[in-house]
Design a protein around this motif. Structure first.
Motif, PDB file in Angstrom:
ATOM      1  N   CYS A  80       0.870  -1.181   0.000  1.00 62.48           N
ATOM      2  CA  CYS A  80       0.000   0.000   0.000  1.00 62.48           C
ATOM      3  C   CYS A  80       0.903   1.225   0.000  1.00 62.48           C
ATOM      4  O   CYS A  80       1.870   1.296   0.751  1.00 62.48           O
ATOM      5  CB  CYS A  80      -0.878  -0.021   1.243  1.00 62.48           C
ATOM      6  N   GLU A  81       0.603   2.201  -0.841  1.00 60.24           N
ATOM      7  CA  GLU A  81       1.509   3.344  -0.955  1.00 60.24           C
ATOM      8  C   GLU A  81       1.405   4.300   0.241  1.00 60.24           C
ATOM      9  O   GLU A  81       2.250   5.156   0.431  1.00 60.24           O
ATOM     10  CB  GLU A  81       1.264   4.108  -2.270  1.00 60.24           C
ATOM     11  N   ASN A  82       0.356   4.082   1.028  1.00 60.47           N
ATOM     12  CA  ASN A  82       0.123   4.940   2.178  1.00 60.47           C
ATOM     13  C   ASN A  82       0.753   4.355   3.448  1.00 60.47           C
ATOM     14  O   ASN A  82       1.398   5.055   4.217  1.00 60.47           O
ATOM     15  CB  ASN A  82      -1.395   5.095   2.373  1.00 60.47           C
ATOM     16  N   CYS A  83       0.578   3.032   3.655  1.00 53.75           N
ATOM     17  CA  CYS A  83       0.987   2.449   4.935  1.00 53.75           C
ATOM     18  C   CYS A  83       1.972   1.285   4.782  1.00 53.75           C
ATOM     19  O   CYS A  83       2.392   0.705   5.765  1.00 53.75           O
ATOM     20  CB  CYS A  83      -0.242   1.970   5.707  1.00 53.75           C
ATOM     21  N   ARG A  84       2.315   0.914   3.583  1.00 55.23           N
ATOM     22  CA  ARG A  84       3.239  -0.184   3.299  1.00 55.23           C
ATOM     23  C   ARG A  84       2.711  -1.553   3.749  1.00 55.23           C
ATOM     24  O   ARG A  84       3.485  -2.516   3.866  1.00 55.23           O
ATOM     25  CB  ARG A  84       4.642   0.080   3.876  1.00 55.23           C
ATOM     26  N   MET A  85       1.406  -1.680   4.015  1.00 60.68           N
ATOM     27  CA  MET A  85       0.802  -2.984   4.287  1.00 60.68           C
ATOM     28  C   MET A  85       0.741  -3.739   2.967  1.00 60.68           C
ATOM     29  O   MET A  85       0.666  -3.137   1.900  1.00 60.68           O
ATOM     30  CB  MET A  85      -0.616  -2.775   4.845  1.00 60.68           C
ATOM     31  N   LEU A  86       0.779  -5.087   3.015  1.00 65.78           N
ATOM     32  CA  LEU A  86       0.626  -5.865   1.797  1.00 65.78           C
ATOM     33  C   LEU A  86      -0.768  -5.627   1.233  1.00 65.78           C
ATOM     34  O   LEU A  86      -1.750  -5.635   1.974  1.00 65.78           O
ATOM     35  CB  LEU A  86       0.820  -7.349   2.091  1.00 65.78           C
ATOM     36  N   SER A  87      -0.850  -5.425  -0.075  1.00 63.71           N
ATOM     37  CA  SER A  87      -2.147  -5.096  -0.663  1.00 63.71           C
ATOM     38  C   SER A  87      -2.133  -5.376  -2.160  1.00 63.71           C
ATOM     39  O   SER A  87      -1.102  -5.229  -2.816  1.00 63.71           O
ATOM     40  CB  SER A  87      -2.440  -3.606  -0.405  1.00 63.71           C
TER      41      SER A  87
END
Lengths: 174, 174
Positions: free
Chosen positions: B30-37
């Protein structure tokens, strides 16, 4: 253990029996803190090095040993020998909380640290003792709950994680 | 698992291979939080129900899942994908902390909760992030450490016990 003693070490069994009898005969409770002790006043209560104005309340003598090992606490203890559990018929009388009340009423205590376990009964016991001590105007604190040291979040149970987030502490700027 | 697939379930092995290839091809950060997405913006960041003003910083996507399961947190996350560890050559650049700094500098954040693990590296990472965020005037807090919920004192390790006593909380009168 019983088989080993009977087959191989009958002398040891006799020694063990004697040690147990001696322990039962000689070890009682400290009259000040209810810790197991051979003397009327236990080693910790008798020591001049310890701060008698801070009282740490725990459920069992084993908890005293655990906190002593951690080395962080230099005050006195009070051992409940159990926790309030109305369903099992354990109320304030069974825990001899009048001894605790008397000790608090005697004065000279500036803080009581409640270190009962974080089970449902432990929390209830802690709440009861807190109101009892606060009625006497004594400051009360509870040991911190949260993620254990060295722990990875991923392996921590849900309720501990909820508590760790809900009970978060402000980080003060350097 | 490899033997089982080769001997009994060759179709399953092909399916697994395809699923893995798909995951590698499609799942990014995720470009906002770096969570896998799978999307450029993850499900949590895209949700309108969540409070974007509180940011919880964790070490791994598994930590996000753990906190989500606990259900206590309704804000946004930031995933570090590791922790500072100079001895292993992992510094601020390796953790892409400039992404974090940019996110904080963008404003709109009222509190940052540091939920890195309570290992030595986790604490160091937490300290680094705290000073970084405080330089931008954002309030910073750290998840609580201490005795886990349901835990008996007797079985808690020494350092956790020290921390639980040192970090005790006042009990306010009812």
């Amino acid at each position: 253990m019983a088989f080993y003693l009977l087959q191989r070490d009958r002398d040891g069994a006799l020694k063990l029996a004697k040690a147990l009898t001696d322990a039962i005969d000689n070890i009682g409770e400290c009259e000040n803190c209810r810790m197991l002790s051979e003397e009327p006043l236990c080693r910790l209560c008798a020591s001049a090095d310890r701060d008698a104005s801070v009282l740490c309340v725990v459920e069992s003598p084993a908890d005293v040993m655990a906190i002593e090992e951690s080395g962080v606490f230099r005050g006195h203890y009070f051992v409940l020998h159990g926790r309030l559990s109305p369903l099992d018929g354990i109320g304030p009388e069974e825990l001899h909380l009048q001894v605790f009340a008397k000790r608090v009423a005697a004065g000279g205590i500036s803080e009581i640290i409640l270190a009962t376990s974080s089970t449902v009964e432990g929390e209830a016991t802690s709440g009861y003792l807190a109101s009892l001590a606060q009625a006497q105007g004594v400051r009360v604190s509870r040991i911190a709950h949260g993620v254990p040291i060295g722990g990875e979040l991923e392996y921590v149970d849900r309720s501990t994680l909820s508590r760790a987030i809900a009970g978060r502490n402000s980080v003060s700027p350097d």
